[in-house]
Design a protein around this motif. Structure first.
Motif, PDB file in Angstrom:
ATOM      1  N   PHE A   1       0.971  -0.673   0.115  1.00 32.57           N
ATOM      2  CA  PHE A   1      -0.445   0.086  -0.087  1.00 32.57           C
ATOM      3  C   PHE A   1       0.739   1.548  -0.350  1.00 32.57           C
ATOM      4  N   LEU A   2       1.878   1.526   1.409  1.00 32.72           N
ATOM      5  CA  LEU A   2       2.738   2.376   0.756  1.00 32.72           C
ATOM      6  C   LEU A   2       3.875   2.206  -0.615  1.00 32.72           C
ATOM      7  N   ARG A   3       3.820   1.837  -1.146  1.00 35.65           N
ATOM      8  CA  ARG A   3       4.609   1.683  -2.713  1.00 35.65           C
ATOM      9  C   ARG A   3       3.648   2.319  -3.629  1.00 35.65           C
ATOM     10  N   PHE A   4       2.648   2.161  -3.571  1.00 32.28           N
ATOM     11  CA  PHE A   4       1.663   2.606  -4.638  1.00 32.28           C
ATOM     12  C   PHE A   4       0.056   3.403  -3.682  1.00 32.28           C
ATOM     13  N   LYS A   5       0.633   4.306  -2.522  1.00 33.84           N
ATOM     14  CA  LYS A   5      -0.564   5.184  -2.781  1.00 33.84           C
ATOM     15  C   LYS A   5      -0.719   6.072  -2.577  1.00 33.84           C
ATOM     16  N   ASP A   6       0.288   6.750  -3.219  1.00 33.48           N
ATOM     17  CA  ASP A   6       0.255   7.896  -4.302  1.00 33.48           C
ATOM     18  C   ASP A   6       0.014   7.542  -5.795  1.00 33.48           C
ATOM     19  N   ASN A   7       0.283   6.495  -6.197  1.00 31.97           N
ATOM     20  CA  ASN A   7      -0.712   5.958  -7.366  1.00 31.97           C
ATOM     21  C   ASN A   7      -1.736   5.962  -8.241  1.00 31.97           C
ATOM     22  N   MET A   8      -2.468   7.226  -8.929  1.00 32.46           N
ATOM     23  CA  MET A   8      -3.928   7.338  -8.550  1.00 32.46           C
ATOM     24  C   MET A   8      -3.984   6.816 -10.386  1.00 32.46           C
ATOM     25  N   ALA A   9      -2.599   6.770 -10.570  1.00 28.87           N
ATOM     26  CA  ALA A   9      -3.371   5.718 -12.024  1.00 28.87           C
ATOM     27  C   ALA A   9      -3.853   4.815 -12.271  1.00 28.87           C
ATOM     28  N   LEU A  10      -5.017   4.947 -12.788  1.00 26.94           N
ATOM     29  CA  LEU A  10      -6.028   3.140 -13.290  1.00 26.94           C
ATOM     30  C   LEU A  10      -6.525   3.402 -14.627  1.00 26.94           C
ATOM     31  N   SER A  11      -5.890   2.279 -14.876  1.00 29.79           N
ATOM     32  CA  SER A  11      -6.119   2.103 -16.285  1.00 29.79           C
ATOM     33  C   SER A  11      -7.451   0.496 -16.064  1.00 29.79           C
ATOM     34  N   GLY A  12      -7.656   0.181 -17.951  1.00 27.17           N
ATOM     35  CA  GLY A  12      -8.356  -0.702 -17.836  1.00 27.17           C
ATOM     36  C   GLY A  12      -9.101  -1.231 -16.829  1.00 27.17           C
ATOM     37  N   ASP A  13      -9.823  -2.464 -16.224  1.00 22.76           N
ATOM     38  CA  ASP A  13     -10.604  -2.687 -15.552  1.00 22.76           C
ATOM     39  C   ASP A  13     -11.034  -2.102 -14.722  1.00 22.76           C
ATOM     40  N   ALA A  14      -9.727  -1.248 -13.386  1.00 22.49           N
ATOM     41  CA  ALA A  14      -9.868  -1.505 -12.151  1.00 22.49           C
ATOM     42  C   ALA A  14     -10.038   0.150 -13.069  1.00 22.49           C
ATOM     43  N   ARG A  15     -10.280   0.594 -13.627  1.00 25.62           N
ATOM     44  CA  ARG A  15     -10.765   2.578 -14.218  1.00 25.62           C
ATOM     45  C   ARG A  15     -12.000   2.042 -14.345  1.00 25.62           C
ATOM     46  N   ASN A  16     -12.617   1.513 -15.253  1.00 29.19           N
ATOM     47  CA  ASN A  16     -14.231   1.045 -15.739  1.00 29.19           C
ATOM     48  C   ASN A  16     -14.899   0.356 -14.014  1.00 29.19           C
ATOM     49  N   TYR A  17     -14.353  -0.095 -13.525  1.00 27.58           N
ATOM     50  CA  TYR A  17     -14.923  -0.420 -12.051  1.00 27.58           C
ATOM     51  C   TYR A  17     -15.203   1.115 -11.492  1.00 27.58           C
ATOM     52  N   TRP A  18     -13.977   1.861 -11.669  1.00 23.15           N
ATOM     53  CA  TRP A  18     -13.492   2.946 -10.575  1.00 23.15           C
ATOM     54  C   TRP A  18     -15.560   4.187 -11.549  1.00 23.15           C
ATOM     55  N   LEU A  19     -15.232   4.108 -12.393  1.00 22.61           N
ATOM     56  CA  LEU A  19     -15.828   5.475 -13.403  1.00 22.61           C
ATOM     57  C   LEU A  19     -17.650   4.723 -13.348  1.00 22.61           C
ATOM     58  N   MET A  20     -17.059   3.504 -13.313  1.00 20.73           N
ATOM     59  CA  MET A  20     -18.795   3.043 -13.281  1.00 20.73           C
ATOM     60  C   MET A  20     -19.079   2.910 -11.598  1.00 20.73           C
ATOM     61  N   SER A  21     -18.078   2.758 -10.515  1.00 21.24           N
ATOM     62  CA  SER A  21     -18.997   3.028  -9.508  1.00 21.24           C
ATOM     63  C   SER A  21     -19.554   4.365  -8.672  1.00 21.24           C
TER      64      SER A  21
END
Length: 432
Positions: free
Chosen positions: A30-50
């Motif tokens: 979590f600490l390694r990627f906590k500042d990485n907010m770039a989403l792509s693919g299925d993850a971005r689709n789920y995020w926008l859908m929510s």
């Protein structure tokens, strides 16, 4: 957790350490990627859908940036609602899209750590052995794809958690005969299907195994009283099947009703499988997707029909190629490399080593355990049929995520069997 016997203090201490280790590893991810907010693919689709579901009330999944992936603002049933509802709930509570990502990652880190304890509980409940249960829990805690996946907005962590929850409750239900637990097992199975529908055909498999075996050993009841093995008639099989089915239907009914009301048809799971099915019909990626007409692209049912046509033609024209691809080729692609192998380059070699050791120890462990133990055979048969379902679709290391649990269990039992072989036998105590 319900258990057939008390857990020894030493085992409890080990489980606490394993849970803390799992939590620490996921915290580091979590600490390694906590500042990485770039989403792509299925993850971005789920995020926008929510966000769409929370802001407009429209439940619809679309492929952002894909001209054949649909459009926002349109209701559909392309994905199961379990994970989108979790994302939507977090977004509703926090009201901020970036805090939503952070909160979901933390929730998944906790659920992933709990999965290690569920793995212990399920294996111990089924087989009654501490050592393989502890080893399985340890592997679930440290397996790198399980650790890193908590940082992704994808269904994997929740799917593994709900699958292990179902395994544990179902094992307790079959062991004790409790009607309440059988209903609860059906509910747990439904919760898993709301996240990932692939396991749906496996609902009947435990009852088939039970009917074939014809007997059940109910060692301990809730009152702590043991009972002798007794015939397990087809009438009893149907009775507990009905109880679990009732729990399953209770969970799934809102989804089915929503589909009838909003979409005008009964959709049991989801209608987003056509593309993955079609993509899996190209042996070793030969002429990948080159023969698809424009009318088929982006149309789920048409993609599925085109894929079926390709399989039929392939079996007619080159049966050996297609049989080899669907059995060996896809299995090799699925398990050859670990999921998320390139996510953290500095641990790639470690990740590949752990992955291969689990596979190399898991396969002989599964074979050995299946021969020695009927329950082991049933568990690994479950995993084998699960794999067979996955092999109908495009192969991807991501699909090995849940299947690795069965290999971990096999590896743990291989270590247990070796330990029992080399352990010096204890001298029998003479009683006067």
């Amino acid at each position: 957790m319900i258990s057939s016997r008390k857990t020894r203090p030493g085992v409890v201490a080990l489980l606490i350490c394993i849970f803390l280790l799992a939590l620490a590893l996921r915290g580091m991810a979590f600490l390694r990627f906590k500042d990485n907010m770039a989403l792509s693919g299925d993850a971005r689709n789920y995020w926008l859908m929510s966000h769409q579901l929370a802001d407009t009330g429209i439940y619809g999944y679309w492929y952002d940036g894909n001209p054949y992936g649909g459009s926002p603002g349109v209701s559909n049933a392309r994905v199961m609602p379990g994970y989108p509802l979790l994302l939507t709930l977090v977004y509703k509570i926090l009201g901020d899209p970036w805090r939503q990502i952070t909160a979901v990652r933390l929730i998944q880190a906790f659920l992933g750590s709990l999965s290690a304890l569920l793995a212990f509980a399920a294996v111990r409940r089924i087989f009654g052995k501490d050592l393989p249960a502890v080893l399985t829990a340890l592997l679930v805690a440290v397996y790198p794809p399980y650790v890193l996946s908590c940082t992704l907005l994808l269904t994997e962590v929740l799917a593994l958690f709900t699958m292990l929850l179902y395994f544990y409750i179902a094992a307790a239900a079959f062991d004790t005969g409790s009607r309440f637990l059988h209903v609860l097992a059906g509910i747990a199975f439904g919760l898993h299907i709301l996240v990932r529908p692939t396991m749906l055909p496996l609902f009947v498999l435990p009852f088939i195994c039970l009917a074939i075996s014809g007997r059940k050993r109910n060692t301990v009841s809730f009152a702590g009283r043991g009972s002798l093995a007794r015939p397990f008639t087809m009438r009893k099989v149907w009775r507990i099947f009905a109880l679990q089915l009732a729990g399953f239907v209770a969970v799934m009914a809102p989804w089915w009703i929503r589909n009838i009301v909003s979409l005008g048809s009964l959709i049991i799971t989801a209608k987003g499988d056509g593309n993955a099915f079609l993509a899996g019909t190209y042996p070793y990626w030969q002429d990948y997707l080159k023969d698809i007409p424009e009318s088929v692209r982006g149309v789920n049912d048409a993609q599925r029909e085109w894929g079926i046509r390709r399989i039929i033609n392939g079996l007619r024209n080159d049966p050996w190629l297609y049989v080899k691809w669907f059995i060996w080729g896809k299995t090799k692609y699925t398990f050859e490399n670990p999921y998320l192998a390139n996510m953290v380059p500095e641990i790639k070699n470690i990740q590949e080593y752990i992955h291969r050791m689990i596979i190399y120890a898991g396969i002989p462990g599964i074979i050995w355990h299946s021969i020695k133990d009927r329950k082991g055979f049933c568990l690994y048969l479950y995993g084998l049929v699960f794999l067979a379902i996955h092999l109908m679709f495009v192969p991807d290391p991501r699909y090995a995520y849940q299947l690795m649990f069965f290999l971990m269990t096999g590896a743990a039992f291989l270590v247990n069997q070796i330990y029992e072989l080399v352990r010096p036998s204890r001298p029998q105590r003479v009683r006067f």
